[in-house]
Write an enzyme that holds these catalytic residues in place. Structure first.
Site, PDB file in Angstrom:
ATOM      1  N   GLU A 177       0.841  -1.201   0.000  1.00 53.99           N
ATOM      2  CA  GLU A 177       0.000   0.000   0.000  1.00 53.99           C
ATOM      3  C   GLU A 177       0.882   1.260   0.000  1.00 53.99           C
ATOM      4  OE1 GLU A 177      -2.318   0.514   3.580  1.00 53.99           O
ATOM      5  OE2 GLU A 177      -3.760   1.842   2.579  1.00 53.99           O
TER       6      GLU A 177
ATOM      7  N   LYS B 254      -9.522   2.526  -2.576  1.00 58.73           N
ATOM      8  CA  LYS B 254      -9.760   1.906  -1.263  1.00 58.73           C
ATOM      9  C   LYS B 254     -11.163   2.224  -0.745  1.00 58.73           C
ATOM     10  CE  LYS B 254      -7.378   1.884   3.277  1.00 58.73           C
ATOM     11  NZ  LYS B 254      -6.062   2.112   3.899  1.00 58.73           N
TER      12      LYS B 254
ATOM     13  N   CYS C  47      -5.795  -2.710   2.314  1.00 54.12           N
ATOM     14  CA  CYS C  47      -5.530  -2.718   3.758  1.00 54.12           C
ATOM     15  C   CYS C  47      -6.758  -2.882   4.648  1.00 54.12           C
ATOM     16  CB  CYS C  47      -4.694  -1.506   4.152  1.00 54.12           C
ATOM     17  SG  CYS C  47      -4.013  -1.749   5.821  1.00 54.12           S
TER      18      CYS C  47
HETATM   19  N1  LIG Z   1      -3.451   1.244   6.029  1.00 53.94           N
HETATM   20  C1  LIG Z   1      -4.493   0.913   6.781  1.00 53.94           C
HETATM   21  O1  LIG Z   1      -5.629   0.962   6.339  1.00 53.94           O
HETATM   22  N2  LIG Z   1      -4.210   0.554   8.046  1.00 53.94           N
HETATM   23  C2  LIG Z   1      -5.200   0.373   9.041  1.00 53.94           C
HETATM   24  C3  LIG Z   1      -4.778  -0.549  10.103  1.00 53.94           C
HETATM   25  C4  LIG Z   1      -5.201  -1.947   9.858  1.00 53.94           C
HETATM   26  O2  LIG Z   1      -6.205  -2.175   9.184  1.00 53.94           O
HETATM   27  O3  LIG Z   1      -4.542  -2.841  10.341  1.00 53.94           O
END
Ligand SMILES: NC(=O)NCCC(=O)O
Length: 416
Positions: free
Chosen positions: A146, A221, A258
Site C-alpha cells: 500500500e 480503497k 488494507c
Molecule cells: N493502512 C491501513 O488501512 N491501516 C489500518 C490498520 C489496519 O487495518 O490494520
C-alpha cells in the site's frame, strides 16, 4: 543480526531468562515459522505446521526452486526470497491454470526528513532489483505494498505529505509500465492518487498495469480507517470504484486495500464479481493488528473460494514532528513497527509461511487457479450462501425505522 538479548532477572526469589526483542524480529527470529522450526523437534514442528498452515491436496505446501539470477539479486540486495506452490487436483475437462504470483514488502529507503524527490527516487532504486528478481523468476502477476511510493505519513495529519500524490499515469506508473512490459508481468501498484481532473482530489488507489505495460484500470480503497494513528481520513475519502475485478492475461484479480480486510462484505463483493486472486496491500503495525493478520485474509480465501496475497510494509518510519491521535497516548513520532509478514492464502485453507517481520522480501507462489472452482464444487459456499436472506436484512437495516430482531426472554422483564 544479533538474534536475542538475554537478560537475567531475579524475580519471585528465583532467576529467570527473559527473552527481549531487540529489533522488529520475533524473539530474534525472522518469522513465527522460523521460531518454531528452530525450537521444536522436527516431527513436532511438522505437526504444528500442519495445524497452523493447513494442507494443500493432503500434503504440506511444497517450496519451489527459483532461478539462480533471482537468488543472486536477492543476496546482493539483501532481501528475503521465498517460493511455494499451491496445487489443484487434475481435471479431465480443463487444463491446469497455473499462475506465478509475487508479493513485495519493503521498508522506505531514506529518512522522512530527506527531500521528497530523493525519498521517491530511493524507493524506486530499492524496488527495481526486487522487481527484476520477480521478472527473473517468471512472475506473471506482482503486487506492491500500500502506498509503496512514499512513507506512510498518514499518522501525522500534516498536509505536506499530499505532495507525494500522483495521477494514475504519473511517475510511479510510468516507472512500472516499463518493467511490466519488459517482464511480461501484470503489476498492481497501490499509490496515493491525485485526480487532477476532479479538483485535485486525493485517493488511496491501486493501479493495475497489464503485462504489455498498459494501464488496465484502478481501484480506490473502499474502507478508510479511523483507528489508532491511522488518521487516513484526513487525506482521502472512501473509494468510488465499487469492487472491480480485472481480467488480465493471467487470471481475474482484484484488490482489497488494507483496512478493507476487516470488512467481510468487501471481500465477498470481489468474489461475487468473479475474482480468482485478491491482493491485500497493507500498512499496519504490530500493536494494533498482528493477531488479526494471519486470520482475516485466510478466512476470506476460504469463504470466497479465491486466493489472497497479503502484503504489509516493513520497519519503523519516524516523522519529524511528534503527533497524538486523541487516544491518551503521549505524543510520538512513529506508527510503531510495520511487521511485514506477507503471505498467500488459498481457498482450501492452506497458506504459505510468511515473509520476515523486519526484512524486505519477495514472496512468490505458483497457484493453479482451478483450485477456486474445485473448492466451490466441494463446499458449495456460493450455492448455500442464502444471499436473499441477507439482502432483506440489509434492506431493512438501512431504513431509518429499522428495529433489531431481538427476542427477549419474557422472564427478564417480568416484575415479581
Ligand atoms: N493502512 C491501513 O488501512 N491501516 C489500518 C490498520 C489496519 O487495518 O490494520
Amino acid at each position: 543480526m544479533e538474534k536475542i538479548q538475554s537478560v537475567a532477572t531475579s524475580e519471585n526469589g528465583g532467576s529467570q531468562e527473559e527473552i527481549k526483542k531487540v529489533d522488529g524480529s520475533a524473539c530474534g527470529y525472522e518469522t513465527l515459522h522460523q521460531l518454531l522450526r528452530e525450537n521444536l523437534r522436527p516431527d513436532i514442528f511438522q505437526e504444528v505446521s500442519r495445524l497452523l498452515l493447513g494442507l494443500n491436496g493432503g500434503r504440506a505446501l511444497e517450496s519451489i526452486a527459483l532461478p539462480d539470477p533471482a537468488k543472486t539479486i536477492s543476496i546482493k540486495h539483501e532481501f528475503d526470497l521465498q517460493a511455494f506452490r499451491f496445487n489443484a487436483d487434475k481435471e479431465l475437462l480443463r487444463e491446469p491454470q497455473i499462475v506465478r504470483v509475487g508479493l513485495i514488502q519493503n521498508s522506505i529507503s531514506l529518512p522522512t526528513t530527506a527531500p521528497f524527490l530523493d525519498q521517491k527516487r530511493a524507493i524506486y532504486k530499492k524496488l527495481e532489483p526486487m522487481i527484476d528478481a520477480a521478472g527473473a523468476s517468471g512472475v506473471n502477476v506482482l503486487c506492491l505494498q500500500e502506498a509503496w511510493m512514499m512513507p506512510f505519513a498518514f499518522c501525522t495529519r500534516e498536509k505536506r505529505w499530499c505532495e507525494f500524490a500522483e495521477p494514475i499515469n504519473g511517475e510511479s506508473t510510468q516507472f512500472l509500465q516499463g518493467l511490466a512490459k519488459k517482464y511480461n508481468m501484470v503489476i498492481v501498484s497501490p499509490i496515493l492518487e491525485r485526480d487532477v481532473n476532479h479538483g485535485e482530489t486525493i485517493w488511496n488507489t491501486a493501479v493495475v498495469i497489464g503485462n504489455s505495460g498498459n494501464v488496465i484500470g484502478k481501484h480506490r480503497k473502499n474502507h478508510i480507517p479511523r483507528v489508532g494513528d491511522f488518521n487516513e481520513s484526513t487525506y482521502y475519502m472512501e473509494g468510488d470504484t465499487g469492487h472491480p475485478v480485472f481480467e488480465t492475461a493471467f487470471g481475474k484479480i482484484a484488490i482489497n486495500i488494507c483496512y478493507g480486510r476487516h470488512h467481510p462484505l468487501n471481500w465477498m463483493a470481489f468474489g461475487l464479481n468473479g475474482a480468482e486472486i485478491v491482493f491485500n496491500p497493507s500498512a499496519t503495525v504490530g500493536e494494533l493488528s498482528e493477531p488479526m493478520w494471519p486470520i482475516e485474509a485466510r478466512n476470506a480465501a476460504i469463504a470466497n473460494s479465491y486466493f489472497v496475497g497479503s502484503i504489509n510494509r516493513v520497519g519503523t518510519e519516524t516523522f519529524p514532528n511528534p503527533f497524538t491521535s486523541g487516544d491518551g497516548k503521549p505524543q510520538h513520532s512513529d506508527f510503531g513497527h510495520f511487521y511485514g509478514s506477507s503471505y498467500f492464502s488459498a481457498p482450501d485453507a492452506s497458506c504459505t509461511p510468511s515473509l520476515s517481520r523486519h526484512r524486505d522480501g519477495l514472496l512468490i507462489s505458483d497457484m493453479d487457479l482451478n483450485l477456486c472452482r474445485q473448492l466451490k464444487d466441494k463446499w458449495g459456499f456460493r450455492m448455500t450462501a442464502r444471499y436473499e436472506v441477507y439482502e432483506l436484512l440489509l434492506h431493512q437495516y438501512l431504513r431509518p425505522d429499522f428495529k433489531p430482531q431481538v427476542i427477549s426472554d419474557p422472564l427478564l422483564h417480568k416484575k415479581c
